[in-house]
Motif scaffolding. Structure first.
Motif, PDB file in Angstrom:
ATOM      1  N   GLY A   1       0.813  -1.215   0.000  1.00  0.00           N
ATOM      2  CA  GLY A   1       0.000   0.000   0.000  1.00  0.00           C
ATOM      3  C   GLY A   1       0.842   1.258   0.000  1.00  0.00           C
ATOM      4  N   LEU A   2       1.916   1.250   0.769  1.00  0.00           N
ATOM      5  CA  LEU A   2       2.820   2.407   0.779  1.00  0.00           C
ATOM      6  C   LEU A   2       3.509   2.576  -0.573  1.00  0.00           C
ATOM      7  CD1 LEU A   2       4.332   1.981   4.345  1.00  0.00           C
ATOM      8  CD2 LEU A   2       2.720   3.751   3.587  1.00  0.00           C
ATOM      9  N   GLU A   3       3.920   1.464  -1.177  1.00  0.00           N
ATOM     10  CA  GLU A   3       4.521   1.514  -2.517  1.00  0.00           C
ATOM     11  C   GLU A   3       3.520   2.059  -3.534  1.00  0.00           C
ATOM     12  OE1 GLU A   3       7.577   0.577  -3.970  1.00  0.00           O
ATOM     13  OE2 GLU A   3       8.315   0.660  -1.907  1.00  0.00           O
ATOM     14  N   TYR A   4       2.283   1.589  -3.448  1.00  0.00           N
ATOM     15  CA  TYR A   4       1.250   2.020  -4.392  1.00  0.00           C
ATOM     16  C   TYR A   4       0.922   3.496  -4.210  1.00  0.00           C
ATOM     17  CZ  TYR A   4      -2.348   0.896  -7.786  1.00  0.00           C
ATOM     18  OH  TYR A   4      -3.094   0.818  -8.921  1.00  0.00           O
ATOM     19  N   MET A   5       0.900   3.946  -2.963  1.00  0.00           N
ATOM     20  CA  MET A   5       0.692   5.371  -2.713  1.00  0.00           C
ATOM     21  C   MET A   5       1.789   6.200  -3.364  1.00  0.00           C
ATOM     22  SD  MET A   5      -0.424   5.642   1.260  1.00  0.00           S
ATOM     23  CE  MET A   5      -0.096   7.395   1.252  1.00  0.00           C
TER      24      MET A   5
ATOM     25  N   ILE B   1      -6.481   8.288  -1.577  1.00  0.00           N
ATOM     26  CA  ILE B   1      -7.448   7.191  -1.687  1.00  0.00           C
ATOM     27  C   ILE B   1      -6.766   5.890  -1.295  1.00  0.00           C
ATOM     28  CG2 ILE B   1      -9.065   5.997  -3.205  1.00  0.00           C
ATOM     29  CD1 ILE B   1      -9.479   9.143  -2.800  1.00  0.00           C
ATOM     30  N   TYR B   2      -5.556   5.679  -1.814  1.00  0.00           N
ATOM     31  CA  TYR B   2      -4.851   4.423  -1.565  1.00  0.00           C
ATOM     32  C   TYR B   2      -4.208   4.361  -0.179  1.00  0.00           C
ATOM     33  CZ  TYR B   2      -5.741   3.521  -6.447  1.00  0.00           C
ATOM     34  OH  TYR B   2      -6.364   3.308  -7.649  1.00  0.00           O
ATOM     35  N   LEU B   3      -4.222   5.454   0.563  1.00  0.00           N
ATOM     36  CA  LEU B   3      -3.793   5.426   1.954  1.00  0.00           C
ATOM     37  C   LEU B   3      -4.669   4.470   2.770  1.00  0.00           C
ATOM     38  CD1 LEU B   3      -2.118   6.534   4.367  1.00  0.00           C
ATOM     39  CD2 LEU B   3      -3.794   8.421   4.475  1.00  0.00           C
ATOM     40  N   ALA B   4      -5.873   4.223   2.294  1.00  0.00           N
ATOM     41  CA  ALA B   4      -6.779   3.305   2.990  1.00  0.00           C
ATOM     42  C   ALA B   4      -6.174   1.912   3.134  1.00  0.00           C
ATOM     43  CB  ALA B   4      -8.110   3.220   2.235  1.00  0.00           C
ATOM     44  N   LEU B   5      -5.403   1.461   2.146  1.00  0.00           N
ATOM     45  CA  LEU B   5      -4.823   0.113   2.217  1.00  0.00           C
ATOM     46  C   LEU B   5      -3.788  -0.012   3.329  1.00  0.00           C
ATOM     47  CD1 LEU B   5      -4.428  -2.782   1.210  1.00  0.00           C
ATOM     48  CD2 LEU B   5      -2.945  -1.879  -0.578  1.00  0.00           C
ATOM     49  N   PRO B   6      -2.719   0.771   3.367  1.00  0.00           N
ATOM     50  CA  PRO B   6      -1.763   0.575   4.465  1.00  0.00           C
ATOM     51  C   PRO B   6      -2.338   0.945   5.834  1.00  0.00           C
ATOM     52  CG  PRO B   6      -1.111   2.460   3.128  1.00  0.00           C
ATOM     53  CD  PRO B   6      -2.247   1.797   2.410  1.00  0.00           C
ATOM     54  N   LEU B   7      -3.156   1.977   5.896  1.00  0.00           N
ATOM     55  CA  LEU B   7      -3.732   2.360   7.181  1.00  0.00           C
ATOM     56  C   LEU B   7      -4.710   1.295   7.676  1.00  0.00           C
ATOM     57  CD1 LEU B   7      -3.910   4.568   9.359  1.00  0.00           C
ATOM     58  CD2 LEU B   7      -5.854   5.494   8.087  1.00  0.00           C
ATOM     59  N   GLY B   8      -5.601   0.865   6.790  1.00  0.00           N
ATOM     60  CA  GLY B   8      -6.571  -0.160   7.165  1.00  0.00           C
ATOM     61  C   GLY B   8      -5.921  -1.477   7.541  1.00  0.00           C
TER      62      GLY B   8
END
Length: 170
Positions: free
Chosen positions: A106-110, A128-135
């Motif tokens: 998720g961090l890489e994708y962000m 929007i993609y912060l949701a993945l690593p945070l979640g």
């Protein structure tokens, strides 16, 4: 420690409630406007979609905590207690590794999407993609808080709001 865990769970629940409420109001308002004035809010669908992404990833942890994800228990049920416990250790390692991988990915994708912006609201896709690593980070915390009881007794958390064993027997 229990008080911190209670605060963490309360913050997680209230974030989910707030996101779902705002998303519902946006969608409801857009539908009413579309049918009463033949006009719609330009950004409504995009924002609702992004809120659904956040709702999914932030909600993953509490669902895991309460044993609400789909699972196939037949193998554990058919094994002797010690072998079933070893299998649960293996499952715990896999879940932990998956959460860590999702946080890293998720961090890489962000990082890769930080200069792209959404069509209607013009915000960076990284938000929007912060949701993945945070979640998944929150999911990992939830998991680490219950993993000991899962491995030892195959128990998940339960409280007045949700009990996985009661809903599974319905």
């Amino acid at each position: 420690m229990q008080k911190i865990e209670d605060y963490f769970l309360a913050i997680n629940r209230w974030a989910l409630i707030l996101i779902l409420a705002v998303m519902s109001v946006i969608i409801f308002t857009n539908v009413v406007l579309r049918y009463t004035t033949n006009q719609s809010i330009e950004w409504a669908e995009e924002v609702a979609r992004h809120m659904m992404i956040w709702l999914t990833f932030i909600g993953c942890g509490p669902v895991l905590r309460y044993g609400g994800h789909i699972a196939i228990d037949n193998l554990q049920d058919s094994l002797p207690p010690r072998a079933a416990q070893i299998l649960r250790v293996f499952i715990a390692v896999l879940i932990t590794a998956f959460c860590v991988f999702c946080i890293w990915f998720g961090l890489e994708y962000m990082d890769r999407t930080q200069y792209q912006s959404t069509p209607a609201t013009q915000i960076s896709f990284a938000w929007i993609y912060l949701a993945l690593p945070l979640g998944m980070g929150m999911t990992l915390i939830h998991w680490l808080l219950i993993v000991r009881s899962y491995i030892a007794r195959r128990e998940f958390a339960s409280d007045a709001h949700f009990d996985a064993t009661a809903s599974a027997s319905l």
